[in-house]
Design an enzyme around this catalytic site. Structure first.
Site, short mmCIF file in Angstrom:
data_model
loop_
_atom_site.label_atom_id
_atom_site.label_comp_id
_atom_site.label_asym_id
_atom_site.label_seq_id
_atom_site.Cartn_x
_atom_site.Cartn_y
_atom_site.Cartn_z
N CYS A 1 12.31 -2.29 10.22
CA CYS A 1 13.74 -1.96 10.12
C CYS A 1 14.22 -1.40 11.46
O CYS A 1 13.55 -0.56 12.07
CB CYS A 1 13.95 -0.93 9.02
SG CYS A 1 15.65 -0.38 8.96
N SER B 1 6.92 4.40 -4.53
CA SER B 1 7.97 4.37 -3.49
C SER B 1 8.43 5.80 -3.19
O SER B 1 8.93 6.50 -4.07
CB SER B 1 9.14 3.52 -3.98
OG SER B 1 10.33 3.95 -3.38
N GLU C 1 5.10 4.48 7.51
CA GLU C 1 6.12 4.55 8.56
C GLU C 1 5.76 5.62 9.58
O GLU C 1 5.84 5.42 10.79
CB GLU C 1 7.50 4.86 7.96
CG GLU C 1 8.58 4.95 9.01
CD GLU C 1 9.87 5.54 8.47
OE1 GLU C 1 10.26 5.22 7.33
OE2 GLU C 1 10.49 6.34 9.20
N HIS D 1 2.41 8.57 5.08
CA HIS D 1 3.30 7.42 4.88
C HIS D 1 3.10 6.42 6.02
O HIS D 1 3.02 6.80 7.18
CB HIS D 1 4.76 7.90 4.82
CG HIS D 1 5.68 6.85 4.29
ND1 HIS D 1 6.13 5.82 5.07
CD2 HIS D 1 6.21 6.65 3.06
CE1 HIS D 1 6.92 5.04 4.33
NE2 HIS D 1 6.98 5.53 3.10
N SER E 1 13.91 -0.07 -2.43
CA SER E 1 13.13 -1.30 -2.58
C SER E 1 13.26 -1.89 -3.99
O SER E 1 12.43 -2.67 -4.42
CB SER E 1 11.67 -1.01 -2.24
OG SER E 1 11.27 0.20 -2.81
FE1 F3S Z 1 15.73 0.76 6.99
FE2 F3S Z 1 17.01 2.69 5.90
FE3 F3S Z 1 16.13 0.78 4.48
S1 F3S Z 1 15.44 2.86 7.42
S2 F3S Z 1 14.31 0.09 5.50
S3 F3S Z 1 17.71 0.62 6.02
S4 F3S Z 1 16.15 2.89 3.92
#
Ligand code: F3S
Length: 654
Positions: A96, A218, A126, A124, A262
């Site tokens: 992202c 999640s 990320e 996590h 998600s």
């Molecule tokens: Fe990106 Fe925000 Fe979704 S960081 S993956 S748009 S929750």
């Protein structure tokens, strides 16, 4: 039962993009596409990918030579992409863009010499990806329970996991504010997450039950569920519609629905469908055709002296004469006319009891609310928790909305006319909430903006010290307060702002910085006084012997005050020719000492001092003593000035 679905529920931009990129890649190269870990934290969405022939792996070695690997929206450490490229595997980078931003920010902070803190969950993916961009050289702090792991450093830079709660980041920054001399904060929390969380919090306050849909693993869905619970709603976290239970909705009037980033839209739709169709059908509550407080339109059947009889789609409704504005029936009303009414009672002896004046009043209130208009109304009485006004309907002003400050005794306001803004309208609950405070706050904010617009960086102005705190002082500048940080009060090191300032005192300050968006002004007091450094560089040079007091000892050396406002560092390696384990074994705060200047860094205004060079001087010949400046040249290089790195190694970089 009313069902309210949050606007921001479901797939966010980043996840949507990752799904599209993966499905596109799957179409182009069927059965050759792999996602590195589950593309998103939702088992149903992952199943959809599997059906499209997209496989999942944790190991890049599983991907064949002509394969494609999709990097999920969480991102990965750069080494992962490098090793895929080395194997000549095609990479579809669905990281992202908001995550990418956090990855770039940490790199920049590290390059600029900051000690990096990531506000987030260390496990996590990320966060692991972000860490990988700076060779894992950062501390990860999730919440207050991790504060004892905070590093000690002069320059700290903070970024946040995109799904971190704003509250956790704020607490971390507040904790470090005032402690750290140079603190750079990048709020990399994804806006979508923030908005989703705020919306969920507001919705949870309005409903009895919240349904939060999303994968159990999640992080952002789990956080949403926590927020809903904290905001007073009985909360159920589900992954799919099948998990809904009838018993959750017994005697419940309002249900809110939100979903993690998600969660695909089709799952949300399934949940809503099941709730509206099956659960509503099975509900034992007998539903009436019309609801209390609803506004309905009927057709006039008959006008009598007692009131008006209406046809409401086959059901009979009655508006008594007292429920018209003028308390007499509008003479122009004739059969077949349409009339908008408010439902007082949906079933009063077989008829729907209606009010024409209340329908008008509600419409007016709803319009005023929509337009954010300011109205004037007389305070009718004081009740528990606030004040009541008559605006055609009963309006309530909570005590916290009467003024900006807390008001102890509200009775003084009764009978007074007050400017008000409608902040909440809930017809179904007969609730109209007004505020005087929001008007005052808007005026205050306008005034602040005017002052902010009139100020300029570098300008010197007069202000009044309103509050002293450990990390500085707040100074009122005629409508807005500026912060005078402790390090900007005096050229000397001071223990507390009260050493120099008093509350209520008027002072001249220089504006160092203005942040219009955050309405923050940084001020300097010492900048209005002569800089002792300039006097120092005129009077001293490398090789001079100076006397002073030790002001502070740290792990790597001791600071000595040479002149008021000018300190030099005696690095631990410059204290003695003997090995020293701890600085405090030789020097203590308050000690008087004599040292030799071995370095003056004009750019960074730093002075390097040595004690050991004086020890050396005792044993050297008289000729060496008379040639002290040429010795300094020989020892410290041709320019006669030692570089700061020669003396302190890379300590300042640290
Ligand atoms: Fe990106 Fe925000 Fe979704 S960081 S993956 S748009 S929750």
């Amino acid at each position: 039962m009313e069902i309210i679905v949050a606007d921001k529920a479901g797939f966010c931009f980043g996840v949507n993009r990752a799904m599209d990129l993966a499905l596109e890649a799957g179409e182009e190269k069927p059965d050759s596409v792999y996602t590195l870990g589950p593309l998103i934290h939702n088992p149903q969405a992952v199943e959809k990918l599997t059906k499209a022939g997209i496989k999942q792996t944790d190991n890049i070695d599983d991907v064949g030579d002509d394969g494609v690997v999709v990097i999920r929206s969480h991102g990965v450490p750069p080494g992962v992409i490098a090793s895929a490229e080395q194997k000549e595997i095609d990479v579809v980078d669905a990281t992202c863009p908001f995550v990418k931003r956090a990855q770039q920010k940490v790199q920049k902070l590290k390059e600029a010499g900051y000690t990096v803190i990531i506000s987030g969950d260390k496990n996590h993916p990320e966060v692991r990806g972000i860490l990988g961009h700076i060779d894992n050289q950062a501390t990860v702090i999730e919440d207050e329970s991790d504060f004892d792991e905070l590093p000690k450093a002069k320059k700290i830079g903070i970024v946040a996991q995109t799904t971190q709660s704003v509250d956790n980041l704020r607490k971390l920054v507040n904790h470090l504010l005032g402690e750290i001399k140079q603190l750079e904060v990048h709020n990399t929390i994804c806006n979508t997450t923030e908005q989703r969380q705020e919306e969920a919090a507001v919705l949870a306050q309005k409903v009895d039950v919240m349904i939060v849909i999303g994968g159990y693993n999640s992080a952002n869905t789990n956080r949403l569920a926590k927020i809903c619970q904290e905001n007073g709603a009985k909360t159920f976290h589900i992954e799919s519609a099948e998990e809904l239970q009838l018993s959750w909705f017994k005697n419940i009037k309002k249900v809110g629905i939100t979903a993690g980033a998600s969660t695909p839209n089709w799952i949300i739709k399934e949940v809503v469908k099941r709730m509206t169709e099956e659960i509503k059908e099975q509900s034992t509550e007998s539903e009436e055709l019309f609801a209390r407080n609803e506004i309905v339109t009927g057709v006039v059947k008959e006008v009598t002296e007692e009131g008006v009889l209406l046809d409401l789609d086959g059901q009979e409704g009655f508006v008594p004469v007292a429920e018209f504005e003028s308390e007499t029936v509008n003479e122009d009303l004739t059969p077949e006319d349409e009339l908008e009414c408010f439902v007082i009672n949906p079933d009063k002896e077989g008829q729907v009891l209606l009010s024409a004046k209340k329908a008008k009043a509600w419409r007016k209130v709803e319009e005023l609310h929509e337009a954010n208009e300011i109205i004037e109304a007389e305070i009718a009485r004081e009740v528990k928790g606030g004040l009541v006004v008559d605006i055609g309907l009963r309006g309530f002003i909570p005590a916290s909305h009467v003024a900006i400050e807390y008001v102890e005794d509200l009775s003084d306001f009764v009978g007074e006319t007050m400017e008000l803004q409608i902040i909440e309208v809930e017809r179904e609950n007969n609730n109209v909430v007004l505020s005087h405070k929001v008007i005052l706050e808007a005026e205050e904010s306008k005034k602040k903006q005017e002052v902010l617009d009139s100020l300029e960086i570098g300008e010197t102005i007069t202000g009044e010290v309103t509050k002293l705190v450990d990390f500085g002082a707040f100074v009122e500048l005629g409508g807005i307060e500026g912060l005078l940080h402790i390090s900007e009060i005096s050229w000397d090191r001071i223990e507390h702002p009260s050493v120099v300032l008093e509350e209520g005192e008027e002072i001249e300050v220089k504006i160092l910085d203005i942040n219009k968006e955050e309405e923050r002004i940084s001020l300097g007091l010492k900048q209005t006084q002569p800089d002792p450094w300039e006097k120092f560089v005129e009077a001293y040079e490398v090789g001079d012997i100076v006397e002073g007091k030790i002001t502070n000892t740290v792990e790597f050396g001791a600071f000595m005050e040479i002149e008021s406002g000018v300190e030099g560092l005696i690095h631990i390696s410059e204290i003695s020719h003997e090995h020293i384990a701890e600085v405090e074994d030789v020097l203590e705060t308050g000690d008087k000492a004599k040292a030799k200047i071995i370095n003056i860094d004009l750019d960074d205004k730093r002075v390097g001092l040595s004690l050991k060079e004086l020890e050396e001087k005792k044993s050297t010949s008289n000729q060496q003593q008379s040639n002290k400046k040429s010795t300094a040249v020989q020892e410290k290089g041709e320019e006669g000035i030692a570089k700061i790195g020669d003396v302190f190694g890379d300590l300042f970089n640290e």
